[in-house]
Design a protein around this motif. Structure first.
Motif, mmCIF file in Angstrom:
data_model
loop_
_atom_site.group_PDB
_atom_site.id
_atom_site.type_symbol
_atom_site.label_atom_id
_atom_site.label_comp_id
_atom_site.label_asym_id
_atom_site.label_seq_id
_atom_site.Cartn_x
_atom_site.Cartn_y
_atom_site.Cartn_z
ATOM 1 N N ASP A 101 -108.559 15.176 -82.302
ATOM 2 C CA ASP A 101 -109.644 15.990 -82.284
ATOM 3 C C ASP A 101 -109.459 17.243 -82.989
ATOM 4 O OD1 ASP A 101 -108.731 17.803 -80.365
ATOM 5 O OD2 ASP A 101 -109.637 16.524 -78.754
ATOM 6 N N ASP A 102 -110.448 17.731 -83.458
ATOM 7 C CA ASP A 102 -110.089 19.358 -84.127
ATOM 8 C C ASP A 102 -109.626 20.385 -83.236
ATOM 9 O OD1 ASP A 102 -111.806 18.404 -86.095
ATOM 10 O OD2 ASP A 102 -113.837 18.996 -85.569
ATOM 11 N N ARG A 103 -109.784 20.216 -81.826
ATOM 12 C CA ARG A 103 -109.121 21.350 -81.250
ATOM 13 C C ARG A 103 -107.332 21.076 -81.138
ATOM 14 N NH1 ARG A 103 -106.650 21.007 -76.365
ATOM 15 N NH2 ARG A 103 -107.579 19.028 -75.844
ATOM 16 N N THR A 104 -107.058 19.718 -81.184
ATOM 17 C CA THR A 104 -105.806 19.554 -81.103
ATOM 18 C C THR A 104 -105.358 19.540 -82.307
ATOM 19 O OG1 THR A 104 -106.212 17.836 -79.203
ATOM 20 C CG2 THR A 104 -104.088 17.727 -80.699
ATOM 21 N N THR A 105 -106.131 19.320 -83.595
ATOM 22 C CA THR A 105 -105.570 19.431 -84.779
ATOM 23 C C THR A 105 -105.258 20.991 -85.022
ATOM 24 O OG1 THR A 105 -106.667 17.497 -85.627
ATOM 25 C CG2 THR A 105 -105.895 19.036 -87.244
ATOM 26 N N GLN A 106 -106.276 21.779 -84.581
ATOM 27 C CA GLN A 106 -105.910 23.368 -84.751
ATOM 28 C C GLN A 106 -104.772 23.915 -84.054
ATOM 29 O OE1 GLN A 106 -107.450 25.169 -86.810
ATOM 30 N NE2 GLN A 106 -106.043 26.508 -86.400
ATOM 31 N N ALA A 107 -104.434 23.131 -83.015
ATOM 32 C CA ALA A 107 -103.380 23.501 -81.977
ATOM 33 C C ALA A 107 -101.938 23.130 -82.984
ATOM 34 C CB ALA A 107 -103.213 22.814 -80.610
ATOM 35 N N LEU A 108 -102.321 21.984 -83.388
ATOM 36 C CA LEU A 108 -100.727 21.595 -84.253
ATOM 37 C C LEU A 108 -100.651 22.267 -85.545
ATOM 38 C CD1 LEU A 108 -98.983 19.279 -84.050
ATOM 39 C CD2 LEU A 108 -100.428 17.774 -85.268
ATOM 40 N N LEU A 109 -101.814 22.906 -86.056
ATOM 41 C CA LEU A 109 -101.584 23.718 -87.149
ATOM 42 C C LEU A 109 -101.000 25.113 -86.860
ATOM 43 C CD1 LEU A 109 -104.841 22.896 -89.280
ATOM 44 C CD2 LEU A 109 -102.484 22.425 -89.975
ATOM 45 N N ASP A 110 -101.517 25.472 -85.645
ATOM 46 C CA ASP A 110 -101.065 26.830 -85.058
ATOM 47 C C ASP A 110 -99.593 26.886 -84.956
ATOM 48 O OD1 ASP A 110 -103.361 27.905 -85.369
ATOM 49 O OD2 ASP A 110 -103.954 27.855 -83.080
ATOM 50 N N ILE A 111 -99.176 25.636 -84.169
ATOM 51 C CA ILE A 111 -97.876 25.298 -84.031
ATOM 52 C C ILE A 111 -96.823 25.233 -85.249
ATOM 53 C CG2 ILE A 111 -96.017 23.744 -82.922
ATOM 54 C CD1 ILE A 111 -98.202 22.976 -80.584
ATOM 55 N N ALA A 112 -97.319 24.562 -86.164
ATOM 56 C CA ALA A 112 -96.646 24.473 -87.424
ATOM 57 C C ALA A 112 -96.327 25.615 -88.391
ATOM 58 C CB ALA A 112 -97.446 23.577 -88.239
ATOM 59 N N GLY A 113 -97.288 26.667 -87.999
ATOM 60 C CA GLY A 113 -97.133 28.067 -88.457
ATOM 61 C C GLY A 113 -96.062 28.887 -87.832
ATOM 62 N N ASP A 114 -95.386 28.337 -86.789
ATOM 63 C CA ASP A 114 -94.453 29.212 -85.846
ATOM 64 C C ASP A 114 -93.158 28.225 -85.765
ATOM 65 O OD1 ASP A 114 -92.826 30.276 -84.064
ATOM 66 O OD2 ASP A 114 -94.449 31.162 -82.927
ATOM 67 N N PRO A 115 -91.991 28.686 -86.476
ATOM 68 C CA PRO A 115 -90.995 27.718 -86.643
ATOM 69 C C PRO A 115 -90.322 27.561 -85.006
ATOM 70 C CG PRO A 115 -90.461 29.907 -87.769
ATOM 71 C CD PRO A 115 -91.599 29.856 -87.263
ATOM 72 N N ASP A 116 -90.524 28.595 -84.146
ATOM 73 C CA ASP A 116 -90.010 28.367 -82.806
ATOM 74 C C ASP A 116 -90.803 27.384 -82.133
ATOM 75 O OD1 ASP A 116 -88.046 30.017 -83.409
ATOM 76 O OD2 ASP A 116 -89.082 31.963 -82.808
ATOM 77 N N ARG A 117 -92.234 27.482 -82.330
ATOM 78 C CA ARG A 117 -92.981 26.643 -81.523
ATOM 79 C C ARG A 117 -92.828 25.301 -82.193
ATOM 80 N NH1 ARG A 117 -98.694 28.901 -81.470
ATOM 81 N NH2 ARG A 117 -98.962 27.343 -80.005
ATOM 82 N N LEU A 118 -92.790 25.080 -83.321
ATOM 83 C CA LEU A 118 -92.630 23.634 -84.002
ATOM 84 C C LEU A 118 -91.136 23.035 -83.497
ATOM 85 C CD1 LEU A 118 -93.751 21.502 -85.556
ATOM 86 C CD2 LEU A 118 -92.775 22.510 -87.766
ATOM 87 N N ALA A 119 -90.136 23.939 -83.525
ATOM 88 C CA ALA A 119 -88.912 23.363 -82.999
ATOM 89 C C ALA A 119 -89.025 23.052 -81.488
ATOM 90 C CB ALA A 119 -87.793 24.437 -83.209
ATOM 91 N N GLU A 120 -89.812 23.889 -80.802
ATOM 92 C CA GLU A 120 -89.970 23.467 -79.447
ATOM 93 C C GLU A 120 -90.701 22.168 -79.214
ATOM 94 O OE1 GLU A 120 -92.415 25.017 -75.483
ATOM 95 O OE2 GLU A 120 -92.069 26.494 -77.093
ATOM 96 N N LEU A 121 -91.686 22.179 -79.873
ATOM 97 C CA LEU A 121 -92.452 20.719 -79.507
ATOM 98 C C LEU A 121 -91.407 19.558 -80.275
ATOM 99 C CD1 LEU A 121 -95.271 19.185 -79.510
ATOM 100 C CD2 LEU A 121 -95.742 19.675 -81.767
ATOM 101 N N VAL A 122 -90.873 19.607 -81.265
ATOM 102 C CA VAL A 122 -90.020 18.600 -81.829
ATOM 103 C C VAL A 122 -88.880 18.129 -80.752
ATOM 104 C CG1 VAL A 122 -88.272 17.704 -83.595
ATOM 105 C CG2 VAL A 122 -90.643 18.832 -84.242
ATOM 106 N N LEU A 123 -88.391 19.290 -80.255
ATOM 107 C CA LEU A 123 -87.469 19.281 -79.148
ATOM 108 C C LEU A 123 -87.709 18.504 -77.813
ATOM 109 C CD1 LEU A 123 -84.237 19.618 -78.244
ATOM 110 C CD2 LEU A 123 -85.201 21.944 -77.379
ATOM 111 N N ARG A 124 -89.109 18.774 -77.635
ATOM 112 C CA ARG A 124 -89.605 18.224 -76.434
ATOM 113 C C ARG A 124 -90.096 16.905 -76.676
ATOM 114 N NH1 ARG A 124 -95.131 20.335 -73.326
ATOM 115 N NH2 ARG A 124 -95.164 18.695 -71.946
ATOM 116 N N LEU A 125 -90.582 16.477 -77.633
ATOM 117 C CA LEU A 125 -90.656 14.887 -77.952
ATOM 118 C C LEU A 125 -89.347 14.171 -77.961
ATOM 119 C CD1 LEU A 125 -92.559 12.784 -79.359
ATOM 120 C CD2 LEU A 125 -91.211 13.426 -81.463
ATOM 121 N N GLU A 126 -88.254 14.953 -78.225
ATOM 122 C CA GLU A 126 -87.157 14.002 -78.295
ATOM 123 C C GLU A 126 -86.433 14.052 -76.832
ATOM 124 O OE1 GLU A 126 -82.715 13.695 -80.349
ATOM 125 O OE2 GLU A 126 -83.658 15.497 -80.721
ATOM 126 N N GLU A 127 -86.620 15.272 -76.197
ATOM 127 C CA GLU A 127 -86.148 15.073 -74.650
ATOM 128 C C GLU A 127 -86.704 14.294 -74.018
ATOM 129 O OE1 GLU A 127 -86.318 19.304 -73.800
ATOM 130 O OE2 GLU A 127 -83.970 19.776 -74.710
#
Length: 176
Positions: A24-50
């Motif tokens: 949805d639009d809210r989640t897509t916007q959250a994903l875009l916000d996360i993608a703009g921050d290398p630390d938050r994106l790394a945290e999301l990717v690490l969380r997916l793996e862990e």
């Protein structure tokens, strides 16, 4: 707020579904916000793996590819001028993966979605020497030794022998 635990869980759950529905639009916007921050994106990717690392590598790689592809598709639609920055942030996040998952991403299996292999190459080509050296150092510390998978991943990331030596020296200084 964008990036809260519920939103991260929703993004991860969606990416783990082979027949994932559109976010949805809210989640897509959250994903875009996360993608703009290398630390938050790394945290999301690490969380997916862990959080879901007990699954098969193929499943994890497919989920991660869906996530990265979803990010780049959303950026292309809404803010194409941010694409280079997002790809660099992805390269930092990919640098935090386990060697096994990184090798699975690089394997280029036939089942990959159209353009996924190209996306991974774009991300990997943006990995800096520092990111690669940190990848090696972090995995040496985590495993307390050099593993075969780490060596394979390192060789795949850095095919040039002279550059490998330099990056190994950088990694050794991080470990020391």
């Amino acid at each position: 707020p964008a990036g809260d635990t519920g939103t991260l869980d929703e993004i991860i759950a969606n990416c783990l579904q082979a027949d994932a529905i559109e976010l949805d639009d809210r989640t897509t916007q959250a994903l875009l916000d996360i993608a703009g921050d290398p630390d938050r994106l790394a945290e999301l990717v690490l969380r997916l793996e862990e959080d879901h690392g007990g699954g098969r590598l193929h499943t994890m790689a497919a989920a991660l590819l869906r996530m990265l592809k979803g990010i780049t598709d959303a950026v292309a639609r809404t803010a194409p001028e941010r694409m280079e920055s997002v790809l660099r942030n992805m390269s930092v996040a990919v640098g935090g993966l386990s060697p096994a998952l990184l090798m699975e991403l690089l394997s280029g299996e036939r089942e990959r979605a159209e353009g996924a292999a190209d996306l991974i190459l774009q991300v990997v080509n943006r990995m800096t020497d520092e990111t690669i050296a940190s990848f090696v150092a972090d995995n040496l510390v985590a495993d307390r030794r050099a593993t075969g998978r780490l060596a394979q991943a390192f060789q795949a990331l850095v095919p040039e022998t002279d550059r490998r030596r330099l990056l190994l020296e950088m990694a050794a200084s991080e470990v020391a």
